[in-house]
Scaffold this motif. Structure first.
Motif, PDB file in Angstrom:
ATOM      1  N   CYS A   4       0.856  -1.188   0.000  1.00 44.70           N
ATOM      2  CA  CYS A   4       0.000   0.000   0.000  1.00 44.70           C
ATOM      3  C   CYS A   4       0.893   1.240   0.000  1.00 44.70           C
ATOM      4  N   CYS A   7      -0.171   3.124   3.873  1.00 40.79           N
ATOM      5  CA  CYS A   7       0.191   2.520   5.164  1.00 40.79           C
ATOM      6  C   CYS A   7       1.338   1.527   5.040  1.00 40.79           C
ATOM      7  N   CYS A  29      -7.216   0.048  -0.392  1.00 34.75           N
ATOM      8  CA  CYS A  29      -6.366  -0.774   0.448  1.00 34.75           C
ATOM      9  C   CYS A  29      -7.237  -1.491   1.478  1.00 34.75           C
ATOM     10  N   TYR A  31      -6.421  -2.456   4.292  1.00 32.98           N
ATOM     11  CA  TYR A  31      -6.030  -2.080   5.654  1.00 32.98           C
ATOM     12  C   TYR A  31      -6.477  -0.663   6.003  1.00 32.98           C
ATOM     13  N   CYS A  32      -6.140   0.297   5.131  1.00 32.07           N
ATOM     14  CA  CYS A  32      -6.441   1.699   5.476  1.00 32.07           C
ATOM     15  C   CYS A  32      -7.476   2.302   4.542  1.00 32.07           C
TER      16      CYS A  32
HETATM   17 ZN   LIG Z   1      -3.107   0.955   3.222  1.00 27.39          ZN
END
Ligand SMILES: [Zn+2]
Length: 104
Positions: A4, A7, A29, A31-32
């Motif tokens: 990513c 992050c 992403c 995750y973020c």
């Molecule tokens: Zn991310």
């Protein structure tokens, strides 16, 4: 594996493949949730790798035995490619003029 841009989390193979099969231009992403896109190099190399067998096929197939061998070869090639694709992926920031499309 792609990372990513925001992050710096590494995506898993599964996550990368999911982003690839949606064929959407912008990828969030996992995750973020930061939206990003494949680099043009990534897109070009993926296209080339997928289409090269189809372009070369008509030239190598001239008899039945050969063509079935080629078909198996291509099947193996595409399968391997599928497994390796996430290793070729690379993301970049969405350029300003495209960001309005990424909002949705
Ligand atoms: Zn991310």
């Amino acid at each position: 594996m792609p990372k990513c841009i925001a992050c710096k989390e590494k995506w898993t193979w599964k996550q990368s493949m999911r982003s690839f099969v949606t064929f959407s231009r912008f990828i969030s992403c996992p995750y973020c949730e930061k939206k990003q896109m494949f680099t043009s190099m990534t897109r070009i190399s993926m296209l080339l790798l997928v289409f090269v067998p189809y372009i070369t096929m008509p030239y190598v197939i001239n008899d039945e035995v050969k063509s079935s061998a080629v078909a198996i070869g291509i099947a193996i090639y595409l399968l391997t490619l599928l497994l390796l694709l996430p290793f070729l992926m690379d993301f970049r920031e969405i350029p300003k003029h495209l960001q309005k499309y990424a909002q949705k």
